[in-house]
Design a protein around this motif. Structure first.
Motif, PDB file in Angstrom:
ATOM      1  N   ASP A 237      11.784   6.955   3.271  1.00  0.00           N
ATOM      2  CA  ASP A 237      13.064   7.476   3.741  1.00  0.00           C
ATOM      3  C   ASP A 237      14.187   6.521   3.366  1.00  0.00           C
ATOM      4  N   ALA A 238      14.963   6.882   2.352  1.00  0.00           N
ATOM      5  CA  ALA A 238      16.063   6.036   1.912  1.00  0.00           C
ATOM      6  C   ALA A 238      17.140   5.911   2.972  1.00  0.00           C
ATOM      7  N   SER A 239      17.255   6.906   3.860  1.00  0.00           N
ATOM      8  CA  SER A 239      18.274   6.857   4.909  1.00  0.00           C
ATOM      9  C   SER A 239      17.869   5.982   6.080  1.00  0.00           C
ATOM     10  N   ASP A 240      16.606   5.520   6.073  1.00  0.00           N
ATOM     11  CA  ASP A 240      16.095   4.681   7.166  1.00  0.00           C
ATOM     12  C   ASP A 240      15.654   3.335   6.622  1.00  0.00           C
ATOM     13  N   ALA A 241      16.548   2.682   5.901  1.00  0.00           N
ATOM     14  CA  ALA A 241      16.290   1.362   5.326  1.00  0.00           C
ATOM     15  C   ALA A 241      15.028   1.351   4.470  1.00  0.00           C
ATOM     16  N   GLY A 242      14.765   2.480   3.806  1.00  0.00           N
ATOM     17  CA  GLY A 242      13.603   2.540   2.932  1.00  0.00           C
ATOM     18  C   GLY A 242      12.286   2.524   3.660  1.00  0.00           C
ATOM     19  N   ALA A 243      12.261   3.036   4.913  1.00  0.00           N
ATOM     20  CA  ALA A 243      11.029   3.025   5.700  1.00  0.00           C
ATOM     21  C   ALA A 243       9.939   3.821   4.992  1.00  0.00           C
ATOM     22  N   ARG A 244       8.764   3.218   4.862  1.00  0.00           N
ATOM     23  CA  ARG A 244       7.636   3.864   4.193  1.00  0.00           C
ATOM     24  C   ARG A 244       6.627   4.312   5.248  1.00  0.00           C
ATOM     25  N   ARG A 245       6.185   5.548   5.121  1.00  0.00           N
ATOM     26  CA  ARG A 245       5.263   6.117   6.107  1.00  0.00           C
ATOM     27  C   ARG A 245       4.076   6.757   5.388  1.00  0.00           C
ATOM     28  N   VAL A 246       2.892   6.479   5.897  1.00  0.00           N
ATOM     29  CA  VAL A 246       1.688   7.066   5.307  1.00  0.00           C
ATOM     30  C   VAL A 246       0.780   7.582   6.415  1.00  0.00           C
ATOM     31  N   VAL A 247       0.242   8.767   6.186  1.00  0.00           N
ATOM     32  CA  VAL A 247      -0.712   9.386   7.097  1.00  0.00           C
ATOM     33  C   VAL A 247      -1.954   9.738   6.302  1.00  0.00           C
ATOM     34  N   VAL A 248      -3.120   9.353   6.816  1.00  0.00           N
ATOM     35  CA  VAL A 248      -4.400   9.703   6.192  1.00  0.00           C
ATOM     36  C   VAL A 248      -5.093  10.722   7.080  1.00  0.00           C
ATOM     37  N   GLU A 249      -5.367  11.885   6.506  1.00  0.00           N
ATOM     38  CA  GLU A 249      -6.045  12.949   7.228  1.00  0.00           C
ATOM     39  C   GLU A 249      -7.455  13.133   6.673  1.00  0.00           C
ATOM     40  N   ARG A 250      -8.409  13.233   7.559  1.00  0.00           N
ATOM     41  CA  ARG A 250      -9.793  13.547   7.149  1.00  0.00           C
ATOM     42  C   ARG A 250     -10.038  15.029   7.373  1.00  0.00           C
ATOM     43  N   TRP A 251     -10.462  15.696   6.303  1.00  0.00           N
ATOM     44  CA  TRP A 251     -10.768  17.127   6.353  1.00  0.00           C
ATOM     45  C   TRP A 251     -12.263  17.314   6.094  1.00  0.00           C
ATOM     46  N   ASP A 252     -12.957  17.922   7.051  1.00  0.00           N
ATOM     47  CA  ASP A 252     -14.396  18.156   6.957  1.00  0.00           C
ATOM     48  C   ASP A 252     -14.682  19.632   6.679  1.00  0.00           C
ATOM     49  N   TYR A 253     -15.752  19.863   5.940  1.00  0.00           N
ATOM     50  CA  TYR A 253     -16.199  21.240   5.715  1.00  0.00           C
ATOM     51  C   TYR A 253     -16.930  21.737   6.960  1.00  0.00           C
ATOM     52  N   ALA A 254     -16.488  22.879   7.467  1.00  0.00           N
ATOM     53  CA  ALA A 254     -17.114  23.506   8.635  1.00  0.00           C
ATOM     54  C   ALA A 254     -17.983  24.659   8.156  1.00  0.00           C
ATOM     55  N   ASP A 255     -19.283  24.504   8.277  1.00  0.00           N
ATOM     56  CA  ASP A 255     -20.204  25.538   7.795  1.00  0.00           C
ATOM     57  C   ASP A 255     -19.958  26.880   8.474  1.00  0.00           C
ATOM     58  N   ALA A 256     -19.704  26.846   9.774  1.00  0.00           N
ATOM     59  CA  ALA A 256     -19.570  28.102  10.515  1.00  0.00           C
ATOM     60  C   ALA A 256     -18.373  28.915  10.025  1.00  0.00           C
ATOM     61  N   ASP A 257     -17.315  28.233   9.633  1.00  0.00           N
ATOM     62  CA  ASP A 257     -16.094  28.925   9.209  1.00  0.00           C
ATOM     63  C   ASP A 257     -15.924  28.945   7.699  1.00  0.00           C
ATOM     64  N   ASP A 258     -16.817  28.261   6.979  1.00  0.00           N
ATOM     65  CA  ASP A 258     -16.770  28.205   5.517  1.00  0.00           C
ATOM     66  C   ASP A 258     -15.395  27.745   5.024  1.00  0.00           C
ATOM     67  N   ARG A 259     -14.928  26.639   5.590  1.00  0.00           N
ATOM     68  CA  ARG A 259     -13.644  26.094   5.164  1.00  0.00           C
ATOM     69  C   ARG A 259     -13.539  24.625   5.561  1.00  0.00           C
ATOM     70  N   PHE A 260     -12.607  23.934   4.933  1.00  0.00           N
ATOM     71  CA  PHE A 260     -12.304  22.560   5.318  1.00  0.00           C
ATOM     72  C   PHE A 260     -11.294  22.584   6.456  1.00  0.00           C
ATOM     73  N   GLU A 261     -11.554  21.757   7.484  1.00  0.00           N
ATOM     74  CA  GLU A 261     -10.683  21.679   8.647  1.00  0.00           C
ATOM     75  C   GLU A 261     -10.335  20.226   8.936  1.00  0.00           C
ATOM     76  N   GLN A 262      -9.112  19.996   9.384  1.00  0.00           N
ATOM     77  CA  GLN A 262      -8.704  18.632   9.698  1.00  0.00           C
ATOM     78  C   GLN A 262      -9.422  18.143  10.946  1.00  0.00           C
ATOM     79  N   ARG A 263     -10.037  16.955  10.844  1.00  0.00           N
ATOM     80  CA  ARG A 263     -10.809  16.409  11.959  1.00  0.00           C
ATOM     81  C   ARG A 263     -10.230  15.103  12.501  1.00  0.00           C
ATOM     82  N   ALA A 264      -9.440  14.391  11.724  1.00  0.00           N
ATOM     83  CA  ALA A 264      -8.846  13.140  12.207  1.00  0.00           C
ATOM     84  C   ALA A 264      -7.549  12.887  11.467  1.00  0.00           C
TER      85      ALA A 264
END
Length: 283
Positions: A237-264
């Motif tokens: 964010d250049a408007s916030d003194a160049g504040a850098r932000r990072v988010v790591v999301e873990r997506w797991d495959y859910a067999d029951a729903d046959d899709r990847f879902e965010q878990r953490a």
């Protein structure tokens, strides 16, 4: 906002077709700016397995892909190939460069080839590699998220995984930290987690995080840990003194729903004094 997708250990040759299809649907729903593949693309480094991997990534079209080899991407049973042409099939599928890099306005991603034909599965980083990566990190601009990609982990959460640690990590991590690294991402042990390396390695001058991914597609899952991938979201964010932000999301495959879902979801603090990650379950 930059979106990165980390795929590790797909082990083509043991891939689950339904999981591969679900991953393509996830990518279609949230197109990444870069796909990072942190090794073990194949199960046994065979040409047809690399061809299957290449065909999968070709479906992503123009999405750039950064691919580093893992120990499974060197022939195991073909001793002649292992000794004299260990990367031939990998390079046929993904190009000659075994330590690729990617750079944009907001990110710098540096691949490291940590495999060694003379080792069975262990990884190693040489001083030459340490210096090369450090030099590139030092040339990064202040707004960039700086990522180093290895196959083997530089830190683990369980004592019995210590045998899988990257050889040379004791000199690599402090040097890369001094050069400005933010994340060191890897795979190898099929176990997803995020660790603050500034709590693991003494006297690091900045916050550096280990980001590990599970196996994306393979049936070779680890106990109760199923197929998973990581999404890394980054903004500066250049408007916030160049504040850098990072988010790591873990997506797991859910067999029951046959899709990847965010878990953490991990919100990681960058730079400054060391502190622990804020980790929240996906809601």
């Amino acid at each position: 906002m930059t979106l990165l997708l980390q795929i590790s250990d797909p082990h083509f040759g043991t891939e689950r077709p339904q999981v591969a299809a679900a991953l393509l649907r996830l990518i279609d729903a949230m197109p990444p700016d870069l796909v990072i593949v942190s090794g073990d693309i194949t199960q046994r480094a065979r040409r047809r397995q690399f061809a299957a991997a290449r065909a999968f990534f070709d479906t992503l079209g123009a999405t750039p892909t950064l691919v580093v080899p893992g120990n499974h991407d060197i022939p195991l049973f073909n001793v002649f190939a292992r000794l004299f042409a260990p990367y031939a099939n990998h390079q046929r599928a993904f190009g000659a460069e075994l330590a690729p890099s990617f750079e944009s306005r907001d990110v710098l991603v540096l691949g490291v080839n940590t495999t060694r034909p003379y080792r069975h599965k262990d990884g190693e980083v040489s001083m030459q590699q340490v210096r090369r990566v450090a030099s590139r990190l030092e040339a990064a601009c202040a707004r960039q998220l700086r990522i180093v990609v290895t196959h083997q982990p530089v830190a683990v959460t369980r004592a019995h995984d210590e045998r899988n640690l990257l050889h040379g990590r004791e000199r690599a991590v402090p040097r890369w930290a001094r050069a400005g690294a933010d994340l060191i991402v890897g795979g190898h042990i099929h176990l997803p987690y995020v660790l603050p390396l500034h709590d693991t390695f003494a006297n690091l001058p900045r916050r550096v995080w280990a980001v590990q991914a599970g196996t994306a597609l393979s049936s070779r899952v680890r106990g109760s840990i199923g197929n998973s991938v990581n999404l890394i979201r980054y903004s500066c964010d250049a408007s916030d003194a160049g504040a850098r932000r990072v988010v790591v999301e873990r997506w797991d495959y859910a067999d029951a729903d046959d899709r990847f879902e965010q878990r953490a979801r991990h919100e990681l603090a960058l730079d400054g004094a060391a502190q622990s990650a804020a980790v929240a379950p996906a809601g």
